[in-house]
Scaffold this motif. Structure first.
Motif, PDB file in Angstrom:
ATOM      1  N   SER A   5      -4.200   7.952  -5.772  1.00  0.00           N
ATOM      2  CA  SER A   5      -5.246   8.710  -6.461  1.00  0.00           C
ATOM      3  C   SER A   5      -6.324   7.769  -6.994  1.00  0.00           C
ATOM      4  O   SER A   5      -6.128   6.551  -7.074  1.00  0.00           O
ATOM      5  N   THR A   6      -7.483   8.340  -7.349  1.00  0.00           N
ATOM      6  CA  THR A   6      -8.604   7.485  -7.746  1.00  0.00           C
ATOM      7  C   THR A   6      -9.133   7.770  -9.151  1.00  0.00           C
ATOM      8  O   THR A   6      -9.864   6.957  -9.713  1.00  0.00           O
ATOM      9  N   GLU A   7      -8.781   8.922  -9.724  1.00  0.00           N
ATOM     10  CA  GLU A   7      -9.304   9.287 -11.054  1.00  0.00           C
ATOM     11  C   GLU A   7      -8.364   8.788 -12.156  1.00  0.00           C
ATOM     12  O   GLU A   7      -7.140   8.850 -11.994  1.00  0.00           O
ATOM     13  N   PRO A   8      -8.904   8.337 -13.298  1.00  0.00           N
ATOM     14  CA  PRO A   8      -8.032   7.961 -14.428  1.00  0.00           C
ATOM     15  C   PRO A   8      -7.170   9.143 -14.865  1.00  0.00           C
ATOM     16  O   PRO A   8      -7.621  10.289 -14.779  1.00  0.00           O
ATOM     17  N   ILE A   9      -5.944   8.887 -15.310  1.00  0.00           N
ATOM     18  CA  ILE A   9      -5.102   9.989 -15.795  1.00  0.00           C
ATOM     19  C   ILE A   9      -5.560  10.350 -17.217  1.00  0.00           C
ATOM     20  O   ILE A   9      -6.123   9.506 -17.933  1.00  0.00           O
ATOM     21  N   PRO A  10      -5.325  11.628 -17.647  1.00  0.00           N
ATOM     22  CA  PRO A  10      -5.817  12.040 -18.972  1.00  0.00           C
ATOM     23  C   PRO A  10      -5.251  11.192 -20.098  1.00  0.00           C
ATOM     24  O   PRO A  10      -5.948  10.871 -21.060  1.00  0.00           O
ATOM     25  N   LYS A  11      -3.965  10.826 -20.008  1.00  0.00           N
ATOM     26  CA  LYS A  11      -3.345  10.101 -21.125  1.00  0.00           C
ATOM     27  C   LYS A  11      -2.139   9.317 -20.606  1.00  0.00           C
ATOM     28  O   LYS A  11      -1.401   9.815 -19.754  1.00  0.00           O
ATOM     29  N   ALA A  12      -1.947   8.112 -21.126  1.00  0.00           N
ATOM     30  CA  ALA A  12      -0.743   7.344 -20.761  1.00  0.00           C
ATOM     31  C   ALA A  12       0.424   7.833 -21.612  1.00  0.00           C
ATOM     32  O   ALA A  12       0.359   7.768 -22.836  1.00  0.00           O
ATOM     33  N   ALA A  35       7.357   2.852  -7.360  1.00  0.00           N
ATOM     34  CA  ALA A  35       6.988   3.817  -6.328  1.00  0.00           C
ATOM     35  C   ALA A  35       6.353   5.001  -7.039  1.00  0.00           C
ATOM     36  O   ALA A  35       6.543   5.179  -8.241  1.00  0.00           O
ATOM     37  N   PRO A  81       5.988   8.427  -8.491  1.00  0.00           N
ATOM     38  CA  PRO A  81       6.891   9.545  -8.812  1.00  0.00           C
ATOM     39  C   PRO A  81       6.392  10.855  -8.182  1.00  0.00           C
ATOM     40  O   PRO A  81       5.195  11.035  -8.003  1.00  0.00           O
ATOM     41  N   LEU A 132       0.840  -1.210   0.000  1.00  0.00           N
ATOM     42  CA  LEU A 132       0.000   0.000   0.000  1.00  0.00           C
ATOM     43  C   LEU A 132       0.869   1.253   0.000  1.00  0.00           C
ATOM     44  O   LEU A 132       0.563   2.235  -0.664  1.00  0.00           O
ATOM     45  N   PHE A 163       3.666   1.740  -1.385  1.00  0.00           N
ATOM     46  CA  PHE A 163       4.245   1.969  -2.714  1.00  0.00           C
ATOM     47  C   PHE A 163       3.177   2.328  -3.759  1.00  0.00           C
ATOM     48  O   PHE A 163       3.496   2.523  -4.929  1.00  0.00           O
ATOM     49  N   SER A 164       1.894   2.357  -3.359  1.00  0.00           N
ATOM     50  CA  SER A 164       0.800   2.470  -4.333  1.00  0.00           C
ATOM     51  C   SER A 164       0.375   3.913  -4.577  1.00  0.00           C
ATOM     52  O   SER A 164       0.356   4.731  -3.652  1.00  0.00           O
ATOM     53  N   ASP A 165       0.000   4.200  -5.806  1.00  0.00           N
ATOM     54  CA  ASP A 165      -0.596   5.487  -6.187  1.00  0.00           C
ATOM     55  C   ASP A 165      -1.942   5.616  -5.456  1.00  0.00           C
ATOM     56  O   ASP A 165      -2.849   4.812  -5.683  1.00  0.00           O
TER      57      ASP A 165
END
Ligand SMILES: [Zn+2]
Lengths: 258, 95
Positions: free
Chosen positions: B74-81, B89, B91, B68, B70-72
């Motif tokens: 946040s809960t919303e999808p990112i705009p673009k990969a 870890a 960033p 946990l 090491f985990s991101d």
């Protein structure tokens, strides 16, 4: 196993493996067009079953455009349009491995379109969860997308590559969980056994990653050996390594052992 | 489904101590190495040091808690990969 040599089929046969299932996944590079996927779908539905059969191994597969190549919506739509014509092939168990990679909006949209195909054609679903720091967030987004679809029943979906921080999210909502054994990331035999012991081995399968990275096709038999050393009875080992995956895959109607 | 038979009692320390000892010394040597090289400011090393503190917990939830950490979050999808890989870890500036 498109990313492995024929020697690996021989090793699996020598270790007593009877049947494998291979998800549609990344080719180690991004394909330039949908035509590349058409050839790939032919490879995993026509050629790989023959290669496996030379060693007495039955080969099943899953179809999709994998999340790593799902950032381009146009390419994804072209590939999605190819899938239905392959769904009647005798070795196709369902849609997979779909899911998320970097948890982007486009990936999520492509995931939802795959879920719709699975619902329309009454297919099982195999889900890839993201790697490392992206896994927890991705697992939550994927579970929400699946639960939001009225036609998807959790017992026909397996969420793969779970780890200690995601396994209960998956099982508590009625889905199957897959533990992927991988030398460098994901999960080791001892951790897999710990997770299984804590949850009585219910609705969980484990698999050997056999991809483009350093991976070990014999990871499952090696974990079975570790189970024996940790005091598991032959019946309990059989149940997790064999009966559970058979029970899940049999739901496809196409999976049989003879 | 069959009924679950718990595994027979075995000495888990015999089975796992040497391996864990070796991994711990490897971890210590890694921290020494990056410090000598002046690279301990890397966000991944910082994340590792934070995770090490969780080993001192007294509940059998250490592996889960470290994952946990090491985990991101946040809960919303990112705009673009913009990349395909993950680094292990979160960033700086993300999550
Ligand atoms: Zn995967």
């Amino acid at each position: 196993m498109v990313s492995r040599t024929t020697d690996d089929y021989e090793k699996l046969a020598l270790a007593g493996c009877e049947t494998i299932c291979e998800p549609a996944f990344w080719a180690g590079f991004d394909r330039a067009s949908a035509q590349g996927f058409y050839d790939y779908f032919r490879q995993i539905t026509e050629y790989e079953p023959k290669r496996a059969a030379r060693f007495g191994i039955k080969h099943y597969t899953w179809l999709c455009i994998n999340p790593k190549e799902s950032e381009d919506p146009e390419l994804a739509d072209d590939v999605l349009a190819l899938i239905p014509q392959f769904l009647d092939k005798p070795n196709v168990l369902g849609i997979g491995e779909i899911g998320l990679n970097k948890n982007s909006r486009n990936e999520l949209q492509v995931l939802e379109k795959h879920i719709q195909i699975a619902a329309d054609f009454d297919q099982l679903i195999l889900v890839h969860t993201p790697h490392l720091e992206d896994k927890l967030k991705g697992t939550r987004l994927i579970l929400d997308a699946l639960k939001n679809h009225s036609k998807i029943t959790p017992d026909r979906v397996i969420i793969d590559h779970v780890e200690e921080h995601t396994i209960d999210l998956v099982l508590n909502q009625g889905f199957w969980a897959g533990i992927t054994l991988y030398p460098e990331s994901k999960c080791t035999p001892h951790r897999a056994i710990d997770m299984l012991e804590a949850r009585s081995g219910e609705r969980i399968w484990m698999n050997s990653a056999c991809d483009w990275g350093i991976s070990d096709p014999l990871a499952v038999p090696k974990t079975m050996l570790e189970m024996k050393r940790r005091g598991w009875s032959p019946t309990a080992i059989q149940r997790v390594a064999y009966d559970n995956p058979v029970a899940f895959m049999k739901q496809s109607g196409k999976f049989h052992l003879d | 489904m069959n009924t679950w038979t718990p595994p027979a009692n075995v000495n888990l320390v015999d089975l796992g101590f040497m391996d864990s000892r070796s991994k711990l010394i490897d971890l210590a040597a890694f921290l020494d190495r990056v410090q000598r090289a002046g690279q301990e400011g890397d966000f991944r090393v910082a994340a590792l040091k934070q995770a090490i503190e969780l080993l001192a917990g007294d509940q059998p939830e250490r592996a889960r808690n470290i994952l946990l950490s090491f985990s991101d979050p946040s809960t919303e999808p990112i705009p673009k990969a913009t990349t395909q890989g993950a680094v292990g870890a979160v960033p700086p500036g993300q999550g």
